[in-house]
Design a protein around this motif. Structure first.
Motif, PDB file in Angstrom:
ATOM      1  N   ASN A 119       1.000  -1.457  -0.073  1.00 25.85           N
ATOM      2  CA  ASN A 119      -0.056   0.147  -0.370  1.00 25.85           C
ATOM      3  C   ASN A 119       0.689   1.182  -0.581  1.00 25.85           C
ATOM      4  O   ASN A 119       0.784   2.514  -0.661  1.00 25.85           O
ATOM      5  CB  ASN A 119      -1.313   0.114   0.682  1.00 25.85           C
ATOM      6  CG  ASN A 119      -1.936  -1.064   0.690  1.00 25.85           C
ATOM      7  OD1 ASN A 119      -2.935  -0.135   0.166  1.00 25.85           O
ATOM      8  ND2 ASN A 119      -2.010  -1.737   0.750  1.00 25.85           N
ATOM      9  N   ILE A 120       1.889   1.849   0.701  1.00 25.87           N
ATOM     10  CA  ILE A 120       2.963   2.719   0.796  1.00 25.87           C
ATOM     11  C   ILE A 120       3.543   2.491  -0.211  1.00 25.87           C
ATOM     12  O   ILE A 120       3.968   3.909  -1.286  1.00 25.87           O
ATOM     13  CB  ILE A 120       3.891   2.409   2.030  1.00 25.87           C
ATOM     14  CG1 ILE A 120       3.218   2.010   2.844  1.00 25.87           C
ATOM     15  CG2 ILE A 120       4.723   3.330   1.716  1.00 25.87           C
ATOM     16  CD1 ILE A 120       4.214   2.023   4.698  1.00 25.87           C
ATOM     17  N   SER A 186      -9.029   4.130  -6.395  1.00 23.49           N
ATOM     18  CA  SER A 186      -9.531   5.003  -5.036  1.00 23.49           C
ATOM     19  C   SER A 186      -8.179   5.669  -4.404  1.00 23.49           C
ATOM     20  O   SER A 186      -8.099   6.290  -3.721  1.00 23.49           O
ATOM     21  CB  SER A 186     -10.422   4.238  -4.550  1.00 23.49           C
ATOM     22  OG  SER A 186     -10.827   4.795  -3.103  1.00 23.49           O
ATOM     23  N   LEU A 187      -7.220   4.188  -4.190  1.00 18.46           N
ATOM     24  CA  LEU A 187      -5.967   5.027  -3.342  1.00 18.46           C
ATOM     25  C   LEU A 187      -5.181   6.509  -4.255  1.00 18.46           C
ATOM     26  O   LEU A 187      -4.294   6.933  -3.682  1.00 18.46           O
ATOM     27  CB  LEU A 187      -4.710   4.061  -3.715  1.00 18.46           C
ATOM     28  CG  LEU A 187      -5.414   2.566  -3.078  1.00 18.46           C
ATOM     29  CD1 LEU A 187      -4.656   1.734  -2.797  1.00 18.46           C
ATOM     30  CD2 LEU A 187      -5.178   2.932  -1.502  1.00 18.46           C
ATOM     31  N   GLY A 188      -5.504   6.291  -5.666  1.00 17.90           N
ATOM     32  CA  GLY A 188      -4.994   7.249  -6.360  1.00 17.90           C
ATOM     33  C   GLY A 188      -5.289   8.717  -6.387  1.00 17.90           C
ATOM     34  O   GLY A 188      -4.888   9.475  -6.237  1.00 17.90           O
ATOM     35  N   SER A 332       6.064  -2.990  -6.274  1.00 19.26           N
ATOM     36  CA  SER A 332       4.883  -2.466  -5.687  1.00 19.26           C
ATOM     37  C   SER A 332       3.389  -4.190  -6.459  1.00 19.26           C
ATOM     38  O   SER A 332       2.448  -4.533  -5.592  1.00 19.26           O
ATOM     39  CB  SER A 332       3.530  -1.886  -6.607  1.00 19.26           C
ATOM     40  OG  SER A 332       3.778  -1.959  -7.478  1.00 19.26           O
ATOM     41  N   GLY A 333       4.163  -4.566  -7.631  1.00 20.38           N
ATOM     42  CA  GLY A 333       3.473  -5.682  -8.307  1.00 20.38           C
ATOM     43  C   GLY A 333       3.530  -7.193  -8.127  1.00 20.38           C
ATOM     44  O   GLY A 333       2.229  -8.092  -7.213  1.00 20.38           O
ATOM     45  N   LEU A 334       4.178  -7.514  -7.470  1.00 20.40           N
ATOM     46  CA  LEU A 334       5.607  -8.340  -6.932  1.00 20.40           C
ATOM     47  C   LEU A 334       4.507  -8.179  -5.250  1.00 20.40           C
ATOM     48  O   LEU A 334       4.316  -9.598  -4.993  1.00 20.40           O
ATOM     49  CB  LEU A 334       6.520  -8.327  -6.367  1.00 20.40           C
ATOM     50  CG  LEU A 334       7.896  -9.929  -5.963  1.00 20.40           C
ATOM     51  CD1 LEU A 334       6.618 -11.159  -6.810  1.00 20.40           C
ATOM     52  CD2 LEU A 334       8.670  -9.647  -5.801  1.00 20.40           C
ATOM     53  N   PHE A 335       4.429  -7.960  -4.477  1.00 21.64           N
ATOM     54  CA  PHE A 335       3.902  -7.743  -3.289  1.00 21.64           C
ATOM     55  C   PHE A 335       2.448  -7.546  -3.107  1.00 21.64           C
ATOM     56  O   PHE A 335       2.378  -8.465  -2.235  1.00 21.64           O
ATOM     57  CB  PHE A 335       4.645  -6.319  -2.230  1.00 21.64           C
ATOM     58  CG  PHE A 335       5.850  -7.425  -1.565  1.00 21.64           C
ATOM     59  CD1 PHE A 335       5.902  -7.356  -1.309  1.00 21.64           C
ATOM     60  CD2 PHE A 335       7.147  -5.669  -2.227  1.00 21.64           C
ATOM     61  CE1 PHE A 335       7.530  -7.206  -0.611  1.00 21.64           C
ATOM     62  CE2 PHE A 335       8.734  -5.703  -1.912  1.00 21.64           C
ATOM     63  CZ  PHE A 335       8.478  -6.633  -1.280  1.00 21.64           C
ATOM     64  N   PHE A 365      -3.329  -2.077  11.115  1.00 20.37           N
ATOM     65  CA  PHE A 365      -1.486  -1.600  10.814  1.00 20.37           C
ATOM     66  C   PHE A 365      -1.337  -0.854   9.148  1.00 20.37           C
ATOM     67  O   PHE A 365      -0.850   0.343   8.985  1.00 20.37           O
ATOM     68  CB  PHE A 365      -0.880  -3.092  10.547  1.00 20.37           C
ATOM     69  CG  PHE A 365      -0.177  -3.585  11.938  1.00 20.37           C
ATOM     70  CD1 PHE A 365       0.949  -3.698  12.642  1.00 20.37           C
ATOM     71  CD2 PHE A 365      -1.486  -4.493  11.918  1.00 20.37           C
ATOM     72  CE1 PHE A 365       0.650  -3.530  13.785  1.00 20.37           C
ATOM     73  CE2 PHE A 365      -1.263  -5.579  13.492  1.00 20.37           C
ATOM     74  CZ  PHE A 365       0.147  -4.622  14.051  1.00 20.37           C
ATOM     75  N   ILE A 366      -2.320  -1.511   8.105  1.00 16.29           N
ATOM     76  CA  ILE A 366      -2.486  -0.152   7.134  1.00 16.29           C
ATOM     77  C   ILE A 366      -2.662   0.745   7.111  1.00 16.29           C
ATOM     78  O   ILE A 366      -1.950   1.936   6.711  1.00 16.29           O
ATOM     79  CB  ILE A 366      -3.275  -0.700   6.073  1.00 16.29           C
ATOM     80  CG1 ILE A 366      -2.521  -2.852   5.636  1.00 16.29           C
ATOM     81  CG2 ILE A 366      -3.696   0.093   4.672  1.00 16.29           C
ATOM     82  CD1 ILE A 366      -3.260  -2.973   4.561  1.00 16.29           C
ATOM     83  N   ILE A 367      -3.808   1.318   7.910  1.00 18.00           N
ATOM     84  CA  ILE A 367      -4.451   2.226   8.073  1.00 18.00           C
ATOM     85  C   ILE A 367      -3.403   3.304   9.376  1.00 18.00           C
ATOM     86  O   ILE A 367      -2.685   4.999   9.012  1.00 18.00           O
ATOM     87  CB  ILE A 367      -5.835   2.282   9.092  1.00 18.00           C
ATOM     88  CG1 ILE A 367      -6.438   2.504   8.068  1.00 18.00           C
ATOM     89  CG2 ILE A 367      -6.175   4.033   9.447  1.00 18.00           C
ATOM     90  CD1 ILE A 367      -7.702   1.795   8.747  1.00 18.00           C
TER      91      ILE A 367
END
Length: 406
Positions: A119-120, A186-188, A332-335, A365-367
Motif C-alpha cells: 500500500n505504501i 481509489s488509492l490514487g 508493488s506488483g510483486l508484493f 496496521f495499514i491505516i
C-alpha cells in the motif's frame, strides 16, 4: 478401581493388537483402533501398584505409535517419544504444536508486512505516475509473470484445466481485475487510510451478493452485526479531510467486485474439490485468475491511457530517476501478488475466525502505517468512526461464523 483399569487396558490392548494385524487396508483398521480407544478411555499414567496394567498400557502405546508412524509416513511422534515411563510423550506434541504456532505467526507477520509495504509503495508510485489504469494492469502483469515462471521452473505443480474450465474462470477474472482497478483508482484519488476505511464495508457487500446472486440468506443477527460497520464507516468518511467522491465511489465499487470474486471463487473451488482436481489448488486458481485479469484489463488500459504514457513518464522521471520508478512499480506488483499467496498459506493453517481477526488487524496496521508515512491528517471523530467500523467487521465475522456452525 483396579477392575475398571484392567477392563480399559484390555480393551485398548485388543484394539491396538487388531490395528497391527497384517491386512491390506491399514488406514481403516487404525481408525477403528482409535475409535475403540476413545470409547474406552485409558489413563495417561497408571498407578504404581498395578505394574501389569502399566506394562500392558506401555506395550499398547508402543504398538500404536509404531503403527501410526508407518501409516502416516513417519509422524512427529516417534516410538522413542511415545514410550516413556515418565510420561514425557507430551514433549513431542508440545514441540510440534510450538513449531506450528511459530510457522502460523510467521505467515501472519509476513502477510501484514507485505500488505503494508504494497500500500505504501503503490501510493508512492501513483503520486509520481498518476496513471491508475496503467499501474493496476502492470501489477497484475507482474503477478502473472511471477506465477507463470513458478510453473515453468516447476517450483510448484502447474494447474491442469480444460478450455471450458478457463472460460468458467473468466467471470472471476473480470471481477478480480475490476476490483484491482477500482482499488488503485481509489488509492490514487485519496489517502490510503480513507480507502481502507471504506473497504471495511466489504463484508456488507459479501452478504448482499450472497443473498441476491446465490439466495443464501443469513440469520437476522448476522445482518444486525453489520450496523456498526456501516455506521462507523459513514461517520469516518463524513469527517475525513481527504474525502472525495471519486475515491469513495471507486472504493465502494471495489468492495462489490471483490465480494463477487469471493463468492464465485468459493463456488469454483468447491467444484474442483468435488471433481478431484488436486492441481486446481486455491493458489493455482488465484494464479490463473490473475493472468486472465491482466489480459482482460490490458486492452482497456491501452485505449484509456495509452496516449498519456510518454508525457506522464517524462514528467514522472523529472521527479525521481526512471530506474527507481521501475523498481517501485515492480515491487508493488510483486508484493501485491505475494500478499495474497501468503494469505492462502495462513488460511490453510488456521480457522476462518482467526483469519477474520487477522484481516481486521491488517487494516488497522495499514491505516496506522499510512498515517505515519504520509502524515495525512485525521480528525478525532474520524478516528472513532474508523475504530467502530473496523471493530464492527470483527463482530460481523465472529457472528457469521457462529451461526454458520450452529
Amino acid at each position: 478401581m483396579k477392575s475398571v483399569l484392567a477392563v480399559d487396558v484390555d480393551a485398548a490392548h485388543n484394539a491396538v493388537t487388531k490395528s497391527c494385524s497384517p491386512i491390506s487396508d491399514q488406514n481403516r483398521d487404525a481408525e477403528s483402533s482409535l475409535s475403540l480407544l476413545s470409547t474406552h478411555p485409558v489413563p495417561l499414567c497408571a498407578p504404581s501398584s498395578s505394574p501389569s496394567a502399566l506394562e500392558a498400557l506401555l506395550t499398547g502405546s508402543k504398538l500404536m505409535g509404531s503403527k501410526l508412524n508407518k501409516i502416516r509416513g513417519g509422524g512427529a511422534i516417534s516410538e522413542a517419544h511415545t514410550v516413556n515411563g515418565s510420561g514425557t510423550c507430551k514433549g513431542a506434541l508440545v514441540s510440534t504444536h510450538a513449531k506450528g504456532t511459530v510457522l502460523t505467526l510467521s505467515y501472519f507477520a509476513l502477510w501484514f508486512a507485505l500488505n503494508v509495504y504494497y500500500n505504501i509503495v503503490n501510493k508512492r508510485v501513483l503520486n509520481t505516475l498518476p496513471l491508475p489504469f496503467t499501474v493496476a494492469t502492470a501489477q497484475l502483469g507482474i503477478g502473472a509473470v511471477y506465477v507463470s515462471l513458478s510453473w515453468l521452473l516447476r517450483v510448484r505443480a502447474s494447474p491442469r484445466i480444460s478450455t471450458t474450465g478457463l472460460k468458467d474462470l473468466l467471470s472471476i477474472a473480470f471481477y478480480h481485475g475490476s476490483g484491482q482497478l477500482f482499488t488503485v483508482l481509489s488509492l490514487g484519488a485519496a489517502a490510503v487510510s480513507f480507502t481502507h476505511i471504506v473497504k471495511a464495508l466489504e463484508p456488507f457487500f459479501s452478504a448482499l451478493v450472497a443473498a441476491v446472486c446465490f439466495k443464501q440468506v443469513f440469520k437476522p443477527q448476522v445482518y444486525l452485526s453489520l450496523l456498526p460497520v456501516v455506521s462507523g464507516v459513514a461517520v469516518a468518511c463524513a469527517n475525513d479531510v481527504s474525502f472525495g467522491w471519486l475515491a469513495f465511489l471507486t472504493a465502494m465499487a471495489s468492495n462489490l467486485a471483490f465480494a463477487l470474486r469471493a463468492n464465485f471463487s468459493k463456488g469454483a473451488l468447491f467444484r474442483y474439490r468435488k471433481e478431484g482436481k488436486s492441481s486446481m489448488s486455491p493458489a493455482n486458481v488465484y494464479g490463473l485468475v490473475t493472468i486472465l485479469a491482466f489480459f482482460l484489463l490490458l486492452p482497456l488500459t491501452c485505449l484509456w491511457e495509452g496516449v498519456d504514457w510518454r508525457p506522464s513518464w517524462r514528467v514522472a522521471t523529472e521527479k525521481i530517476e526512471g530506474t527507481t520508478l521501475v523498481h517501485q512499480l515492480l515491487l508493488s506488483g510483486l508484493f501485491h501478488y505475494l500478499n495474497n499467496e501468503v494469505m492462502y498459506l495462513a488460511l490453510d493453517n488456521v480457522h476462518p475466525i482467526t483469519l477474520a481477526v487477522g484481516n481486521t488487524a491488517k487494516r488497522v496496521f495499514i491505516i496506522l502505517a499510512s498515517l505515519l508515512v504520509f502524515r495525512n491528517p485525521i480528525t478525532l471523530t474520524g478516528a472513532v468512526g474508523s475504530g467502530v467500523g473496523i471493530a464492527g467487521v470483527l463482530i460481523y465475522s465472529l457472528t457469521k461464523q457462529y451461526y454458520d456452525t450452529h
